[in-house]
Design a protein around this motif. Structure first.
Motif, PDB file in Angstrom:
ATOM      1  N   TYR A 263     -51.306   4.616   0.446  1.00 23.67           N
ATOM      2  CA  TYR A 263     -50.102   3.704   0.291  1.00 23.67           C
ATOM      3  C   TYR A 263     -49.056   4.595  -0.143  1.00 23.67           C
ATOM      4  O   TYR A 263     -47.647   4.827   0.263  1.00 23.67           O
ATOM      5  N   THR A 264     -49.084   5.159  -1.306  1.00 22.75           N
ATOM      6  CA  THR A 264     -48.118   6.211  -1.944  1.00 22.75           C
ATOM      7  C   THR A 264     -47.722   7.204  -1.063  1.00 22.75           C
ATOM      8  O   THR A 264     -46.859   7.596  -1.133  1.00 22.75           O
ATOM      9  N   ARG A 265     -48.939   7.785  -0.474  1.00 23.93           N
ATOM     10  CA  ARG A 265     -48.686   8.911   0.453  1.00 23.93           C
ATOM     11  C   ARG A 265     -47.612   8.553   1.660  1.00 23.93           C
ATOM     12  O   ARG A 265     -46.930   9.423   1.995  1.00 23.93           O
ATOM     13  N   LEU A 266     -47.921   7.484   2.083  1.00 26.22           N
ATOM     14  CA  LEU A 266     -47.083   7.024   3.248  1.00 26.22           C
ATOM     15  C   LEU A 266     -45.709   6.750   2.815  1.00 26.22           C
ATOM     16  O   LEU A 266     -44.776   6.747   3.503  1.00 26.22           O
ATOM     17  N   LEU A 267     -45.537   6.366   1.549  1.00 23.04           N
ATOM     18  CA  LEU A 267     -44.125   6.159   0.762  1.00 23.04           C
ATOM     19  C   LEU A 267     -43.408   7.439   0.976  1.00 23.04           C
ATOM     20  O   LEU A 267     -42.346   7.444   1.250  1.00 23.04           O
ATOM     21  N   GLY A 268     -44.139   8.458   0.628  1.00 24.69           N
ATOM     22  CA  GLY A 268     -43.392   9.802   0.921  1.00 24.69           C
ATOM     23  C   GLY A 268     -43.134  10.252   2.230  1.00 24.69           C
ATOM     24  O   GLY A 268     -41.873  10.674   2.700  1.00 24.69           O
ATOM     25  N   THR A 269     -43.839   9.705   3.167  1.00 21.27           N
ATOM     26  CA  THR A 269     -43.595   9.878   4.578  1.00 21.27           C
ATOM     27  C   THR A 269     -42.400   8.973   4.946  1.00 21.27           C
ATOM     28  O   THR A 269     -41.438   9.527   5.678  1.00 21.27           O
ATOM     29  N   PHE A 270     -42.207   8.058   4.238  1.00 26.32           N
ATOM     30  CA  PHE A 270     -40.977   7.044   4.334  1.00 26.32           C
ATOM     31  C   PHE A 270     -39.796   7.702   4.015  1.00 26.32           C
ATOM     32  O   PHE A 270     -38.897   7.824   4.860  1.00 26.32           O
ATOM     33  N   VAL A 271     -39.806   8.424   2.871  1.00 24.99           N
ATOM     34  CA  VAL A 271     -38.776   9.320   2.464  1.00 24.99           C
ATOM     35  C   VAL A 271     -38.288  10.246   3.345  1.00 24.99           C
ATOM     36  O   VAL A 271     -36.816  10.334   3.667  1.00 24.99           O
TER      37      VAL A 271
ATOM     38  N   MET B 171     -43.244   1.077 -16.562  1.00 26.76           N
ATOM     39  CA  MET B 171     -43.407   0.564 -15.275  1.00 26.76           C
ATOM     40  C   MET B 171     -43.485   1.775 -14.379  1.00 26.76           C
ATOM     41  O   MET B 171     -42.854   2.581 -14.356  1.00 26.76           O
ATOM     42  N   GLY B 172     -44.465   1.559 -13.213  1.00 25.73           N
ATOM     43  CA  GLY B 172     -44.756   2.367 -12.144  1.00 25.73           C
ATOM     44  C   GLY B 172     -44.033   2.152 -10.955  1.00 25.73           C
ATOM     45  O   GLY B 172     -43.250   1.519 -10.880  1.00 25.73           O
ATOM     46  N   LEU B 173     -44.433   3.202 -10.235  1.00 25.39           N
ATOM     47  CA  LEU B 173     -43.590   3.056  -8.726  1.00 25.39           C
ATOM     48  C   LEU B 173     -43.915   1.936  -8.249  1.00 25.39           C
ATOM     49  O   LEU B 173     -42.731   1.369  -7.654  1.00 25.39           O
ATOM     50  N   LEU B 174     -45.045   1.347  -7.937  1.00 25.24           N
ATOM     51  CA  LEU B 174     -45.246   0.096  -7.032  1.00 25.24           C
ATOM     52  C   LEU B 174     -44.253  -0.994  -7.791  1.00 25.24           C
ATOM     53  O   LEU B 174     -44.013  -2.003  -7.207  1.00 25.24           O
ATOM     54  N   GLU B 175     -44.301  -1.072  -9.086  1.00 29.38           N
ATOM     55  CA  GLU B 175     -43.901  -2.270  -9.730  1.00 29.38           C
ATOM     56  C   GLU B 175     -42.217  -2.277  -9.632  1.00 29.38           C
ATOM     57  O   GLU B 175     -41.798  -3.183  -9.425  1.00 29.38           O
ATOM     58  N   GLU B 176     -41.636  -1.003  -9.596  1.00 28.66           N
ATOM     59  CA  GLU B 176     -40.240  -0.573  -9.366  1.00 28.66           C
ATOM     60  C   GLU B 176     -39.931  -1.212  -8.055  1.00 28.66           C
ATOM     61  O   GLU B 176     -38.912  -1.683  -7.715  1.00 28.66           O
ATOM     62  N   LEU B 177     -40.753  -0.606  -7.037  1.00 30.44           N
ATOM     63  CA  LEU B 177     -40.470  -0.994  -5.699  1.00 30.44           C
ATOM     64  C   LEU B 177     -40.569  -2.524  -5.314  1.00 30.44           C
ATOM     65  O   LEU B 177     -39.744  -3.060  -4.728  1.00 30.44           O
ATOM     66  N   LYS B 178     -41.481  -3.125  -5.960  1.00 27.71           N
ATOM     67  CA  LYS B 178     -41.441  -4.594  -6.090  1.00 27.71           C
ATOM     68  C   LYS B 178     -40.208  -5.426  -6.497  1.00 27.71           C
ATOM     69  O   LYS B 178     -39.452  -6.143  -5.969  1.00 27.71           O
ATOM     70  N   GLY B 179     -39.668  -4.523  -7.745  1.00 28.28           N
ATOM     71  CA  GLY B 179     -38.346  -5.075  -8.321  1.00 28.28           C
ATOM     72  C   GLY B 179     -37.067  -4.748  -7.161  1.00 28.28           C
ATOM     73  O   GLY B 179     -36.110  -5.548  -7.434  1.00 28.28           O
ATOM     74  N   LEU B 180     -37.358  -3.859  -6.253  1.00 28.73           N
ATOM     75  CA  LEU B 180     -36.516  -3.823  -5.182  1.00 28.73           C
ATOM     76  C   LEU B 180     -36.590  -4.436  -4.185  1.00 28.73           C
ATOM     77  O   LEU B 180     -35.814  -4.205  -2.989  1.00 28.73           O
TER      78      LEU B 180
END
Length: 116
Positions: free
Chosen positions: A28-36, A1-10
């Motif tokens: 989107y992945t880069r923006l997720l880093g900005t979210f962190v 399972m990858g990042l996006l799939e795990e996030l969907k699960g959350l």
């Protein structure tokens, strides 16, 4: 399972987030880093603890915006409620909402960090 799939699960609306940026998964992945980074720099809890509610409101507003733009739905919905409560001076209720979202928020941040 990858990042996006795990996030969907959350509970993250990954498809909605991707749609906002024309399906660009890399962006989107880069923006997720900005979210962190936002979550770490704008942590609301210390301001509640120090009773600095104006700063807490500003930080909650920033988190709400960032999570909304990325369709990080659980965080967005919680911070929308936190903001509504804070605007009506229901500080204890806002603190309770913050405490409720904290484990979910931490799980989302940890998930993203795991893949960064």
């Amino acid at each position: 399972m990858g990042l996006l799939e795990e996030l969907k699960g959350l509970g993250v609306d990954v498809d909605g987030g991707l749609k906002r940026i024309n399906g660009n998964e890399k962006l989107y992945t880069r923006l997720l880093g900005t979210f962190v980074k936002t979550m770490k720099s704008q942590a609301v809890t210390p301001d509640f603890d120090m009773a600095d509610f104006e700063t807490a409101k500003e930080k909650a507003h920033a988190i709400k915006g960032t999570s909304g733009n990325l369709s990080i739905t659980p965080v967005y919905e919680a911070y929308t409620e936190i903001m509504n409560l804070m605007r009506t001076d229901k500080v204890q209720e806002a603190r309770a909402e913050l405490e409720k979202i904290q484990p979910v928020q931490d799980a989302i941040v940890s998930c993203i960090e795991k893949y960064m």
